[in-house]
Design a protein around this motif. Structure first.
Motif, PDB file in Angstrom:
ATOM      1  N   VAL A  90     -23.617 -14.381 -52.112  1.00 54.42           N
ATOM      2  CA  VAL A  90     -23.415 -14.293 -50.886  1.00 54.42           C
ATOM      3  C   VAL A  90     -25.048 -13.523 -50.497  1.00 54.42           C
ATOM      4  CG1 VAL A  90     -22.539 -13.201 -48.601  1.00 54.42           C
ATOM      5  CG2 VAL A  90     -21.198 -13.733 -50.981  1.00 54.42           C
ATOM      6  N   GLU A  91     -25.783 -12.823 -50.793  1.00 52.63           N
ATOM      7  CA  GLU A  91     -27.140 -12.769 -50.793  1.00 52.63           C
ATOM      8  C   GLU A  91     -27.975 -14.125 -51.426  1.00 52.63           C
ATOM      9  OE1 GLU A  91     -25.531 -10.983 -53.036  1.00 52.63           O
ATOM     10  OE2 GLU A  91     -24.891  -9.096 -51.455  1.00 52.63           O
ATOM     11  N   GLN A  92     -28.032 -14.425 -52.408  1.00 50.60           N
ATOM     12  CA  GLN A  92     -28.739 -15.834 -52.646  1.00 50.60           C
ATOM     13  C   GLN A  92     -28.478 -17.019 -51.040  1.00 50.60           C
ATOM     14  OE1 GLN A  92     -27.726 -16.437 -56.330  1.00 50.60           O
ATOM     15  NE2 GLN A  92     -29.187 -15.794 -56.683  1.00 50.60           N
ATOM     16  N   VAL A  93     -27.175 -17.281 -51.208  1.00 51.12           N
ATOM     17  CA  VAL A  93     -26.699 -18.358 -49.827  1.00 51.12           C
ATOM     18  C   VAL A  93     -27.051 -17.700 -49.165  1.00 51.12           C
ATOM     19  CG1 VAL A  93     -25.190 -19.304 -48.792  1.00 51.12           C
ATOM     20  CG2 VAL A  93     -24.728 -18.926 -51.209  1.00 51.12           C
ATOM     21  N   ALA A  94     -27.333 -16.317 -48.641  1.00 47.77           N
ATOM     22  CA  ALA A  94     -27.864 -15.933 -46.881  1.00 47.77           C
ATOM     23  C   ALA A  94     -29.373 -16.354 -46.706  1.00 47.77           C
ATOM     24  CB  ALA A  94     -27.747 -14.832 -46.316  1.00 47.77           C
ATOM     25  N   ASP A  95     -30.378 -16.265 -48.354  1.00 44.72           N
ATOM     26  CA  ASP A  95     -31.761 -16.234 -48.192  1.00 44.72           C
ATOM     27  C   ASP A  95     -31.991 -17.953 -48.340  1.00 44.72           C
ATOM     28  OD1 ASP A  95     -34.505 -15.280 -48.392  1.00 44.72           O
ATOM     29  OD2 ASP A  95     -34.448 -16.303 -50.615  1.00 44.72           O
ATOM     30  N   VAL A  96     -31.027 -18.699 -49.185  1.00 43.37           N
ATOM     31  CA  VAL A  96     -30.899 -20.080 -48.545  1.00 43.37           C
ATOM     32  C   VAL A  96     -30.494 -21.029 -47.365  1.00 43.37           C
ATOM     33  CG1 VAL A  96     -30.348 -22.808 -49.562  1.00 43.37           C
ATOM     34  CG2 VAL A  96     -30.858 -20.288 -50.991  1.00 43.37           C
ATOM     35  N   LEU A  97     -29.916 -19.859 -46.375  1.00 43.95           N
ATOM     36  CA  LEU A  97     -29.935 -20.635 -45.880  1.00 43.95           C
ATOM     37  C   LEU A  97     -30.521 -19.735 -44.686  1.00 43.95           C
ATOM     38  CD1 LEU A  97     -25.901 -20.941 -45.625  1.00 43.95           C
ATOM     39  CD2 LEU A  97     -27.468 -22.783 -46.013  1.00 43.95           C
ATOM     40  N   ARG A  98     -30.821 -18.926 -44.324  1.00 40.61           N
ATOM     41  CA  ARG A  98     -32.266 -17.865 -43.997  1.00 40.61           C
ATOM     42  C   ARG A  98     -31.068 -17.663 -42.554  1.00 40.61           C
ATOM     43  NH1 ARG A  98     -37.717 -21.281 -42.780  1.00 40.61           N
ATOM     44  NH2 ARG A  98     -37.825 -20.916 -45.220  1.00 40.61           N
ATOM     45  N   CYS A  99     -29.906 -16.579 -43.377  1.00 46.45           N
ATOM     46  CA  CYS A  99     -28.630 -16.357 -42.334  1.00 46.45           C
ATOM     47  C   CYS A  99     -29.143 -14.455 -42.707  1.00 46.45           C
ATOM     48  CB  CYS A  99     -27.951 -16.733 -41.952  1.00 46.45           C
ATOM     49  SG  CYS A  99     -26.312 -17.612 -42.947  1.00 46.45           S
ATOM     50  N   SER A 100     -27.858 -13.862 -42.071  1.00 40.93           N
ATOM     51  CA  SER A 100     -26.920 -13.003 -42.714  1.00 40.93           C
ATOM     52  C   SER A 100     -26.408 -13.372 -43.487  1.00 40.93           C
ATOM     53  CB  SER A 100     -26.672 -11.789 -42.089  1.00 40.93           C
ATOM     54  OG  SER A 100     -25.437 -11.834 -40.763  1.00 40.93           O
ATOM     55  N   THR A 101     -26.172 -11.671 -44.559  1.00 38.54           N
ATOM     56  CA  THR A 101     -25.261 -11.773 -45.906  1.00 38.54           C
ATOM     57  C   THR A 101     -23.329 -12.352 -44.790  1.00 38.54           C
ATOM     58  OG1 THR A 101     -25.111  -9.770 -45.626  1.00 38.54           O
ATOM     59  CG2 THR A 101     -26.354 -10.939 -47.407  1.00 38.54           C
ATOM     60  N   GLY A 102     -23.617 -11.316 -43.579  1.00 40.08           N
ATOM     61  CA  GLY A 102     -22.061 -11.350 -42.859  1.00 40.08           C
ATOM     62  C   GLY A 102     -22.406 -12.786 -42.033  1.00 40.08           C
ATOM     63  N   THR A 103     -23.103 -13.770 -41.766  1.00 40.98           N
ATOM     64  CA  THR A 103     -22.931 -14.958 -41.311  1.00 40.98           C
ATOM     65  C   THR A 103     -22.548 -15.679 -42.836  1.00 40.98           C
ATOM     66  OG1 THR A 103     -24.728 -14.443 -39.735  1.00 40.98           O
ATOM     67  CG2 THR A 103     -24.066 -16.600 -40.313  1.00 40.98           C
ATOM     68  N   VAL A 104     -22.732 -15.308 -44.009  1.00 38.24           N
ATOM     69  CA  VAL A 104     -22.594 -16.292 -44.840  1.00 38.24           C
ATOM     70  C   VAL A 104     -20.883 -16.579 -45.720  1.00 38.24           C
ATOM     71  CG1 VAL A 104     -22.807 -16.687 -47.674  1.00 38.24           C
ATOM     72  CG2 VAL A 104     -24.975 -16.407 -45.976  1.00 38.24           C
ATOM     73  N   LYS A 105     -20.437 -15.083 -45.106  1.00 33.76           N
ATOM     74  CA  LYS A 105     -18.590 -14.940 -46.080  1.00 33.76           C
ATOM     75  C   LYS A 105     -18.435 -14.608 -44.805  1.00 33.76           C
ATOM     76  CE  LYS A 105     -20.948  -9.657 -47.195  1.00 33.76           C
ATOM     77  NZ  LYS A 105     -20.280  -8.206 -47.478  1.00 33.76           N
ATOM     78  N   SER A 106     -18.398 -15.274 -43.384  1.00 32.43           N
ATOM     79  CA  SER A 106     -18.044 -15.598 -41.928  1.00 32.43           C
ATOM     80  C   SER A 106     -17.605 -17.417 -42.327  1.00 32.43           C
ATOM     81  CB  SER A 106     -17.955 -15.093 -40.865  1.00 32.43           C
ATOM     82  OG  SER A 106     -18.843 -15.681 -40.751  1.00 32.43           O
ATOM     83  N   GLN A 107     -18.806 -17.319 -42.531  1.00 30.69           N
ATOM     84  CA  GLN A 107     -18.969 -18.771 -42.962  1.00 30.69           C
ATOM     85  C   GLN A 107     -18.406 -19.719 -43.585  1.00 30.69           C
ATOM     86  OE1 GLN A 107     -20.104 -22.057 -40.731  1.00 30.69           O
ATOM     87  NE2 GLN A 107     -20.411 -20.274 -39.810  1.00 30.69           N
ATOM     88  N   THR A 108     -17.795 -18.884 -44.526  1.00 34.41           N
ATOM     89  CA  THR A 108     -17.434 -18.724 -46.469  1.00 34.41           C
ATOM     90  C   THR A 108     -16.235 -18.906 -45.811  1.00 34.41           C
ATOM     91  OG1 THR A 108     -18.953 -18.763 -47.821  1.00 34.41           O
ATOM     92  CG2 THR A 108     -16.341 -18.773 -48.851  1.00 34.41           C
TER      93      THR A 108
END
Length: 184
Positions: A139-157
């Motif tokens: 989740v942290e790596q995706v957040a870094d690639v997409l330049r967003c927060s980890t919470g955003t990655v979790k909700s988007q996933t």
């Protein structure tokens, strides 16, 4: 493609060539999952490696190079989607102008259904699912690639998986009619 300079290749160029040889196939597969077109995936991969090569001497943290390459690839994909000629509609699926693709997969129907289902998701949802489950990033790596927060990655996933399930639940006959990517 190799170029000959007077003194041969420098060590920096050798490092880049080795990185390209090791990672080009993986990035091309990721690009295909993002865009759904092998030709565009090749173009995106080439754009990515061109940009990487131009910045190669400035990159100091080679341990996170894969993450940087995926970010460049994702940005190239999003930039390409904004281009006006990408808004053109594809030829209808039963057209005689299209070539037939021979598949050697063990389960080509399931692959095609999943590919069509992915094509019905938004570009952002597709990017999150591809990075999380195809590239197996945290989740942290995706957040870094997409330049967003980890919470955003979790909700988007979560939203992307819900949307993918809904598309898959609509039935196989609906999925057999492909749409252009990201139209939903």
């Amino acid at each position: 493609m190799a170029f000959a300079w007077r003194g041969g290749r420098s060590d920096v160029d050798e490092e880049f060539v080795a990185y390209y040889a090791a990672r080009a196939g993986s990035l091309r597969n990721t690009a295909y999952l993002l865009c759904g077109d092998w030709h565009l995936a090749e173009d995106l991969t080439q754009i990515t490696f061109t940009k990487l090569y131009r910045a190669w001497r400035r990159i100091q943290r080679h341990e996170v190079l894969d993450q940087y390459a995926r970010r460049v690839l994702l940005r190239a994909f999003l930039d390409e989607r904004r281009r006006p000629w990408r808004r053109e509609l594809a030829t209808v699926p039963d057209s005689s102008t299209l070539d037939r693709i021979a598949s050697d997969d063990a389960a080509p129907i399931e692959r095609m259904l999943l590919d069509t289902a992915l094509s019905r998701l938004s570009a952002r949802h597709r990017a999150v699912l591809v990075l999380r489950f195809w590239d197996d990033l945290s989740v942290e790596q995706v957040a870094d690639v997409l330049r967003c927060s980890t919470g955003t990655v979790k909700s988007q996933t979560s939203r992307a998986l819900t949307a993918l399930r809904a598309v898959l639940d609509t039935g196989q006959r609906d999925l057999e009619r492909p749409t252009s990517r990201g139209q939903s």
